[in-house]
Write a protein that holds these residues in place. Structure first.
Motif, mmCIF file in Angstrom:
data_model
loop_
_atom_site.group_PDB
_atom_site.id
_atom_site.type_symbol
_atom_site.label_atom_id
_atom_site.label_comp_id
_atom_site.label_asym_id
_atom_site.label_seq_id
_atom_site.Cartn_x
_atom_site.Cartn_y
_atom_site.Cartn_z
ATOM 1 N N HIS A 5 0.796 -1.185 0.094
ATOM 2 C CA HIS A 5 0.023 -0.004 0.084
ATOM 3 C C HIS A 5 0.844 1.178 -0.014
ATOM 4 O O HIS A 5 1.666 1.602 1.070
ATOM 5 C CB HIS A 5 -0.812 -0.009 1.158
ATOM 6 C CG HIS A 5 -1.895 -1.151 1.285
ATOM 7 N ND1 HIS A 5 -3.197 -0.963 0.638
ATOM 8 C CD2 HIS A 5 -1.865 -2.508 1.648
ATOM 9 C CE1 HIS A 5 -3.949 -2.038 0.764
ATOM 10 N NE2 HIS A 5 -3.130 -3.016 1.583
ATOM 11 N N ALA A 6 0.931 1.985 -0.998
ATOM 12 C CA ALA A 6 1.778 3.119 -1.142
ATOM 13 C C ALA A 6 1.211 4.308 -0.400
ATOM 14 O O ALA A 6 2.041 5.218 -0.091
ATOM 15 C CB ALA A 6 1.944 3.465 -2.486
ATOM 16 N N ASN A 7 0.110 4.635 -0.371
ATOM 17 C CA ASN A 7 -0.579 5.711 0.316
ATOM 18 C C ASN A 7 -1.226 5.623 1.585
ATOM 19 O O ASN A 7 -1.780 6.456 2.075
ATOM 20 C CB ASN A 7 -1.492 6.282 -0.864
ATOM 21 C CG ASN A 7 -0.638 6.872 -2.109
ATOM 22 O OD1 ASN A 7 0.345 7.226 -2.184
ATOM 23 N ND2 ASN A 7 -1.226 6.265 -3.224
ATOM 24 N N GLY A 8 -1.511 4.671 2.004
ATOM 25 C CA GLY A 8 -2.443 4.211 3.177
ATOM 26 C C GLY A 8 -1.962 3.358 4.105
ATOM 27 O O GLY A 8 -1.227 2.553 3.931
ATOM 28 N N TYR A 9 -2.485 3.413 5.103
ATOM 29 C CA TYR A 9 -2.401 2.251 6.192
ATOM 30 C C TYR A 9 -3.586 1.254 6.279
ATOM 31 O O TYR A 9 -4.443 1.613 5.620
ATOM 32 C CB TYR A 9 -2.029 2.736 7.589
ATOM 33 C CG TYR A 9 -0.872 3.962 7.986
ATOM 34 C CD1 TYR A 9 0.244 3.536 7.831
ATOM 35 C CD2 TYR A 9 -1.219 5.250 7.831
ATOM 36 C CE1 TYR A 9 1.463 4.209 7.995
ATOM 37 C CE2 TYR A 9 -0.141 6.178 7.789
ATOM 38 C CZ TYR A 9 1.340 5.634 8.009
ATOM 39 O OH TYR A 9 2.244 6.618 7.986
ATOM 40 N N GLU A 10 -3.020 0.153 6.884
ATOM 41 C CA GLU A 10 -4.223 -0.910 7.014
ATOM 42 C C GLU A 10 -4.079 -1.261 8.487
ATOM 43 O O GLU A 10 -3.146 -1.618 8.894
ATOM 44 C CB GLU A 10 -4.014 -1.998 5.945
ATOM 45 C CG GLU A 10 -4.979 -2.866 5.954
ATOM 46 C CD GLU A 10 -4.785 -3.980 4.637
ATOM 47 O OE1 GLU A 10 -5.678 -4.899 4.649
ATOM 48 O OE2 GLU A 10 -3.579 -3.768 3.968
ATOM 49 N N THR A 11 -5.693 -1.734 9.019
ATOM 50 C CA THR A 11 -5.443 -2.460 10.214
ATOM 51 C C THR A 11 -6.143 -3.780 9.975
ATOM 52 O O THR A 11 -7.325 -3.555 9.303
ATOM 53 C CB THR A 11 -6.303 -1.702 11.255
ATOM 54 O OG1 THR A 11 -5.322 -0.287 11.489
ATOM 55 C CG2 THR A 11 -6.348 -2.199 12.412
ATOM 56 N N VAL A 12 -5.756 -4.996 10.552
ATOM 57 C CA VAL A 12 -6.420 -6.275 10.277
ATOM 58 C C VAL A 12 -6.941 -6.666 11.749
ATOM 59 O O VAL A 12 -6.282 -6.664 12.609
ATOM 60 C CB VAL A 12 -5.629 -7.151 9.609
ATOM 61 C CG1 VAL A 12 -6.185 -8.628 9.639
ATOM 62 C CG2 VAL A 12 -5.121 -6.614 8.252
ATOM 63 N N TYR A 13 -8.295 -7.188 11.812
ATOM 64 C CA TYR A 13 -8.693 -7.508 13.067
ATOM 65 C C TYR A 13 -9.380 -8.981 12.873
ATOM 66 O O TYR A 13 -10.275 -8.854 11.869
ATOM 67 C CB TYR A 13 -9.844 -6.604 13.678
ATOM 68 C CG TYR A 13 -10.305 -6.853 15.004
ATOM 69 C CD1 TYR A 13 -9.720 -6.862 16.164
ATOM 70 C CD2 TYR A 13 -11.691 -7.798 15.076
ATOM 71 C CE1 TYR A 13 -10.042 -7.287 17.322
ATOM 72 C CE2 TYR A 13 -11.992 -7.947 16.322
ATOM 73 C CZ TYR A 13 -11.444 -7.870 17.277
ATOM 74 O OH TYR A 13 -12.030 -8.335 18.660
ATOM 75 N N VAL A 14 -9.055 -10.000 13.555
ATOM 76 C CA VAL A 14 -9.668 -11.265 13.440
ATOM 77 C C VAL A 14 -10.681 -11.434 14.243
ATOM 78 O O VAL A 14 -10.591 -11.438 15.596
ATOM 79 C CB VAL A 14 -8.721 -12.250 13.688
ATOM 80 C CG1 VAL A 14 -9.274 -13.799 13.580
ATOM 81 C CG2 VAL A 14 -7.253 -12.058 12.448
ATOM 82 N N ILE A 15 -12.165 -11.771 13.818
ATOM 83 C CA ILE A 15 -13.109 -12.048 14.452
ATOM 84 C C ILE A 15 -13.403 -13.376 14.909
ATOM 85 O O ILE A 15 -13.537 -13.796 15.884
ATOM 86 C CB ILE A 15 -14.499 -11.346 13.761
ATOM 87 C CG1 ILE A 15 -14.404 -10.057 13.772
ATOM 88 C CG2 ILE A 15 -15.866 -11.856 14.555
ATOM 89 C CD1 ILE A 15 -15.293 -9.582 12.769
ATOM 90 N N GLU A 16 -13.107 -14.069 13.832
ATOM 91 C CA GLU A 16 -13.054 -15.874 14.047
ATOM 92 C C GLU A 16 -12.347 -16.406 13.202
ATOM 93 O O GLU A 16 -11.828 -16.027 12.144
ATOM 94 C CB GLU A 16 -14.473 -16.278 13.812
ATOM 95 C CG GLU A 16 -15.023 -16.326 12.438
ATOM 96 C CD GLU A 16 -16.448 -16.803 12.371
ATOM 97 O OE1 GLU A 16 -16.900 -17.045 11.021
ATOM 98 O OE2 GLU A 16 -17.153 -17.277 13.435
#
Length: 67
Positions: free
Chosen positions: A6-17
């Motif tokens: 991702h050149a222009n943004g950040y990302e957050t990953v959250y695991v539900i199951e």
């Protein structure tokens, strides 16, 4: 999902199951329910679903197929 940056943004990953395997800058980490990971821009990353169920991450136009 293939390795990408991702050149222009950040990302957050959250695991539900289930679980999620994240390969970030060559480091492998497995996330379980309730865990999250912040992904900085400009860093190569790949997310994999190691389970049997399909998942559809918010904002991702395709499903993660089970492996």
């Amino acid at each position: 999902m293939p390795v990408h940056v991702h050149a222009n943004g950040y990302e957050t990953v959250y695991v539900i199951e289930g679980q999620l395997t994240a390969i970030v800058d060559g480091v492998v980490r497995t996330l379980s329910p309730g865990e999250s990971m912040f992904l900085k821009r400009g860093i190569p990353q790949q997310l994999k679903n190691p389970g049997r169920r399909r998942s559809n991450p918010r904002g991702c136009g395709q499903n993660f197929a089970a492996r």
